[in-house]
Design a protein around this motif. Structure first.
Motif, PDB file in Angstrom:
ATOM      1  N   ALA A 169       0.874  -1.157  -0.456  1.00 35.10           N
ATOM      2  CA  ALA A 169       0.184  -0.230  -0.173  1.00 35.10           C
ATOM      3  C   ALA A 169       1.320   1.634   0.021  1.00 35.10           C
ATOM      4  CB  ALA A 169      -0.892   0.577   0.976  1.00 35.10           C
ATOM      5  N   GLN A 170       1.855   1.386   0.588  1.00 36.06           N
ATOM      6  CA  GLN A 170       3.036   2.186   1.152  1.00 36.06           C
ATOM      7  C   GLN A 170       3.520   3.095  -0.239  1.00 36.06           C
ATOM      8  OE1 GLN A 170       4.032   0.735   5.154  1.00 36.06           O
ATOM      9  NE2 GLN A 170       5.223   2.132   4.664  1.00 36.06           N
ATOM     10  N   LEU A 171       4.066   1.831  -0.878  1.00 36.04           N
ATOM     11  CA  LEU A 171       4.877   1.824  -2.601  1.00 36.04           C
ATOM     12  C   LEU A 171       3.538   2.022  -3.282  1.00 36.04           C
ATOM     13  CD1 LEU A 171       7.139  -1.702  -2.152  1.00 36.04           C
ATOM     14  CD2 LEU A 171       7.350   1.269  -1.730  1.00 36.04           C
ATOM     15  N   ALA A 172       2.079   2.053  -3.243  1.00 31.35           N
ATOM     16  CA  ALA A 172       1.400   2.314  -4.176  1.00 31.35           C
ATOM     17  C   ALA A 172       1.604   3.723  -4.277  1.00 31.35           C
ATOM     18  CB  ALA A 172       0.219   1.498  -3.827  1.00 31.35           C
ATOM     19  N   PRO A 196      -3.681  -0.757   5.661  1.00 31.22           N
ATOM     20  CA  PRO A 196      -2.604  -0.455   4.770  1.00 31.22           C
ATOM     21  C   PRO A 196      -3.014   1.028   3.874  1.00 31.22           C
ATOM     22  CG  PRO A 196      -3.501  -2.726   4.905  1.00 31.22           C
ATOM     23  CD  PRO A 196      -4.071  -2.294   5.991  1.00 31.22           C
ATOM     24  N   ARG A 197      -4.447   0.899   3.757  1.00 34.43           N
ATOM     25  CA  ARG A 197      -4.697   2.047   2.831  1.00 34.43           C
ATOM     26  C   ARG A 197      -4.523   3.574   3.665  1.00 34.43           C
ATOM     27  NH1 ARG A 197     -10.843   2.670   3.155  1.00 34.43           N
ATOM     28  NH2 ARG A 197     -10.293   0.444   4.194  1.00 34.43           N
ATOM     29  N   SER A 198      -4.687   3.592   4.893  1.00 36.28           N
ATOM     30  CA  SER A 198      -4.516   4.771   5.972  1.00 36.28           C
ATOM     31  C   SER A 198      -3.391   5.016   5.820  1.00 36.28           C
ATOM     32  CB  SER A 198      -4.325   4.403   6.939  1.00 36.28           C
ATOM     33  OG  SER A 198      -4.594   5.347   8.445  1.00 36.28           O
ATOM     34  N   ALA A 199      -1.939   3.644   6.351  1.00 38.92           N
ATOM     35  CA  ALA A 199      -0.840   3.860   5.563  1.00 38.92           C
ATOM     36  C   ALA A 199      -0.362   4.531   4.531  1.00 38.92           C
ATOM     37  CB  ALA A 199       0.063   2.321   6.145  1.00 38.92           C
ATOM     38  N   ALA A 200      -1.550   3.572   3.152  1.00 38.68           N
ATOM     39  CA  ALA A 200      -0.453   4.754   2.199  1.00 38.68           C
ATOM     40  C   ALA A 200      -1.158   6.561   1.902  1.00 38.68           C
ATOM     41  CB  ALA A 200      -2.384   4.278   0.989  1.00 38.68           C
ATOM     42  N   ASP A 201      -2.164   6.506   2.973  1.00 41.86           N
ATOM     43  CA  ASP A 201      -2.669   8.484   2.949  1.00 41.86           C
ATOM     44  C   ASP A 201      -1.412   9.005   3.627  1.00 41.86           C
ATOM     45  OD1 ASP A 201      -3.907   7.809   1.538  1.00 41.86           O
ATOM     46  OD2 ASP A 201      -6.039   7.724   4.025  1.00 41.86           O
ATOM     47  N   ALA A 202      -0.130   8.134   4.580  1.00 44.52           N
ATOM     48  CA  ALA A 202       1.026   8.457   5.753  1.00 44.52           C
ATOM     49  C   ALA A 202       1.237   8.613   4.728  1.00 44.52           C
ATOM     50  CB  ALA A 202       0.665   8.030   7.016  1.00 44.52           C
ATOM     51  N   GLU A 203       2.434   7.789   3.402  1.00 43.33           N
ATOM     52  CA  GLU A 203       2.861   8.037   2.914  1.00 43.33           C
ATOM     53  C   GLU A 203       3.109   9.141   1.834  1.00 43.33           C
ATOM     54  OE1 GLU A 203       6.126   6.622   1.826  1.00 43.33           O
ATOM     55  OE2 GLU A 203       5.835   5.161   2.981  1.00 43.33           O
ATOM     56  N   ARG A 235      -7.095  10.110   2.627  1.00 46.85           N
ATOM     57  CA  ARG A 235      -7.126  10.124   0.581  1.00 46.85           C
ATOM     58  C   ARG A 235      -7.935   9.075   1.329  1.00 46.85           C
ATOM     59  NH1 ARG A 235      -3.351  10.918  -4.427  1.00 46.85           N
ATOM     60  NH2 ARG A 235      -5.000  11.715  -5.404  1.00 46.85           N
ATOM     61  N   PHE A 236      -7.037   7.727   0.828  1.00 47.52           N
ATOM     62  CA  PHE A 236      -7.778   6.172   0.324  1.00 47.52           C
ATOM     63  C   PHE A 236      -7.996   5.578   1.920  1.00 47.52           C
ATOM     64  CE2 PHE A 236      -5.243   6.801  -2.900  1.00 47.52           C
ATOM     65  CZ  PHE A 236      -6.031   6.855  -3.992  1.00 47.52           C
ATOM     66  N   GLY A 237      -7.869   6.155   3.146  1.00 45.93           N
ATOM     67  CA  GLY A 237      -7.821   5.745   4.156  1.00 45.93           C
ATOM     68  C   GLY A 237      -9.540   6.028   5.072  1.00 45.93           C
ATOM     69  N   ASP A 238     -10.069   5.586   5.702  1.00 43.04           N
ATOM     70  CA  ASP A 238     -11.478   4.824   6.180  1.00 43.04           C
ATOM     71  C   ASP A 238     -11.374   6.660   7.305  1.00 43.04           C
ATOM     72  OD1 ASP A 238     -11.860   3.465   4.396  1.00 43.04           O
ATOM     73  OD2 ASP A 238     -12.590   1.987   6.336  1.00 43.04           O
ATOM     74  N   THR A 239     -10.088   6.432   8.415  1.00 41.82           N
ATOM     75  CA  THR A 239      -9.413   7.710   8.773  1.00 41.82           C
ATOM     76  C   THR A 239      -8.746   8.277   8.906  1.00 41.82           C
ATOM     77  OG1 THR A 239      -8.119   5.478  10.346  1.00 41.82           O
ATOM     78  CG2 THR A 239     -10.627   6.069  11.246  1.00 41.82           C
ATOM     79  N   TYR A 240      -8.741   9.172   9.784  1.00 37.85           N
ATOM     80  CA  TYR A 240      -7.539  10.916   9.392  1.00 37.85           C
ATOM     81  C   TYR A 240      -6.681  10.292   9.923  1.00 37.85           C
ATOM     82  CZ  TYR A 240     -11.627  13.515   7.256  1.00 37.85           C
ATOM     83  OH  TYR A 240     -12.510  13.869   6.619  1.00 37.85           O
ATOM     84  N   GLY A 241      -5.279  10.810   9.592  1.00 40.13           N
ATOM     85  CA  GLY A 241      -3.856  10.813  10.561  1.00 40.13           C
ATOM     86  C   GLY A 241      -3.872  11.787  11.207  1.00 40.13           C
TER      87      GLY A 241
END
Length: 445
Positions: A251-254, A316-323, A401-407
């Motif tokens: 997810a992060q690499l995406a 993973p989607r939340s981790a993608a947002d953080a990335e 963005r992709f995650g359900d919750t805010y970072g």
């Protein structure tokens, strides 16, 4: 781990070829030892053990066959001298005084792993899954040490291969002990599995030309059954944990695949934690985005596709947002005035909490209840947002963005300030959580 596996496999193949006792077998054994020692240091103790075996062989072929181990050992020595310039051996001389204790702990880990009495009940994270409970292994280790010592004192005398394997496992454990530390415990499975292979070969070699009790085969079968069940279960548990880790990494690499071409120069891929700390392990990612993009242009991307990212679990989607936030270096930039809003429209993402939300042209105004702090989720147009709190209390801005919750918050200030979000190849809009105890105006950049 692939170089480790390759090094172990080629070392074992060299031992098999050495048993041919002919020139062809010796040549291939030497070649495999060179390949093995170039892959991983597991071959170093094996090569030293082979030197002992050739020395003890009574056929008088030591001098004629010494090159089998001397060539790989010599090449390793040359490489070691060359590598000293980098100063990255990882060995700690302070461990020298702890070697007896560390050897016992390593043997205990090996015996616990081989017997199946090693599982860590209730393990939920990778670090716990990959460590071995050595409580039962301590008495087993002391028992094995006693049996091996007794075998050296009984007739018929142990074979040269027995001494070779004994020397190999002792050297392998001593070399490993020198690198132990807080993040490298002696009960880590990544050390135990390699020593376990030598231990099995050593115990088998100890029985050569000896008479075993009648109950011994049944005991070995029973122990192997217990070990097989425990290790199979551990493989299943470890595999599920690694798949979880893989989902975060992909997810992060995406996110880097999508946003990397639009990231500022010098941006780094970084290990990110999903909302609420929802990550499985420290992935250790920390390298330039530009290097990653050059690699993916040549070899393809290991990350999720856009559709796979959207279908991945929330963590993973939340981790993608953080990335995205990492590579874009998203943060609030002070501005003098709010200025005229750009094209686009700030849209409410749902009912506000403890506040009312008013439309003001392309902007929205968050007005919290008196004496409290209000929050609203907003959908942003391309480009980002600007904001200003009309009071002493700061505005806290968090993005998703992709995650359900805010970072984690990217801004905690009254403003006026802006957060510029680069436009990339994805049409998925960014969302912002705005929280403040002051009336706050939010506009497109």
């Amino acid at each position: 781990m692939i170089p480790n596996l390759f090094g172990v496999a080629t070392s074992l193949a060299a031992l098999v070829l050495l048993d041919r006792r002919d020139l062809k077998g010796d040549i291939w054994a030497c070649v495999l030892l060179v390949i093995s020692i170039a892959s991983f240091t597991f071959a170093l103790p094996i090569a030293l053990g082979i030197a002992v075996e050739l020395t003890l062989t009574r056929s008088g072929t030591w001098l004629r066959r010494a090159w089998v181990c001397l060539i790989p050992l010599g090449l390793y020595g040359v490489w070691t001298l060359w590598s000293l310039q980098y100063g990255e051996s990882g060995a700690s001389l302070s461990n020298l005084g702890l070697i007896p204790v560390l050897l016992i702990q390593q043997i205990a880990a090996v015996m616990a792993a081989l017997s199946g009495f090693f599982r860590n009940p209730g393990a939920t994270i990778i670090d716990q899954v990959l460590t071995i409970q050595i409580g039962v292994g301590i008495p087993l280790a002391l028992g094995v040490i006693g049996l091996l010592f007794a075998r050296t004192r009984t007739m018929p005398r142990p074979t040269p291969r027995f001494w070779a394997l004994l020397i190999a496992i002792v050297i392998e454990m001593i070399l490993t002990a020198l690198v132990f530390g807080a993040s490298r415990p002696p009960n880590a499975s990544r050390y135990a599995w390699m020593s376990s292979i030598i231990m099995v070969l050593l115990l088998v070699e100890a029985t050569v030309e000896t008479k075993s009790p009648r109950w011994m085969p049944a005991a070995i079968v029973g122990l192997a059954f217990v070990s097989l069940i425990a290790n199979t279960a551990q493989l299943h548990t470890g595999g599920s944990k690694y798949r979880l880790v893989s989902s975060f990494s992909k997810a992060q690499l995406a996110a880097v695949d999508i946003g990397g071409p639009y990231a500022p120069k010098g941006a780094l891929v970084g290990n990110q934690v999903g909302a609420g700390g929802a990550t499985a392990w420290d992935l250790g990612l920390n390298f330039p985005v530009a290097d990653y993009l050059r690699a993916t242009d040549r070899f393809g991307s290991p990350g999720y596709t856009l559709s796979e990212l959207g279908a991945s679990p929330p963590g993973p989607r939340s981790a993608a947002d953080a990335e995205f936030i990492q590579i874009y270096s998203l943060q609030a930039e002070p501005i003098d005035l709010m200025g005229k809003p750009a094209s686009g429209l700030i849209v409410a993402g749902g009912p506000p909490n403890n506040a009312r939300l008013f439309r003001a042209g392309r902007c929205v105004i968050l007005k919290p209840v008196p004496g409290g702090s209000g929050e609203a989720g907003l959908t942003l147009p391309r480009g980002g947002l600007s904001f200003k709190a009309r009071g002493p209390a700061p505005a806290t801005i968090s993005l998703a963005r992709f995650g359900d919750t805010y970072g984690s918050p990217v801004a905690q200030q009254p403003g006026p300030a802006k957060i510029v979000i680069p436009e990339d190849s994805s049409d998925i809009p960014w969302r912002a959580s705005v929280e403040s105890a002051s009336t706050t105006k939010v506009c497109p950049v």
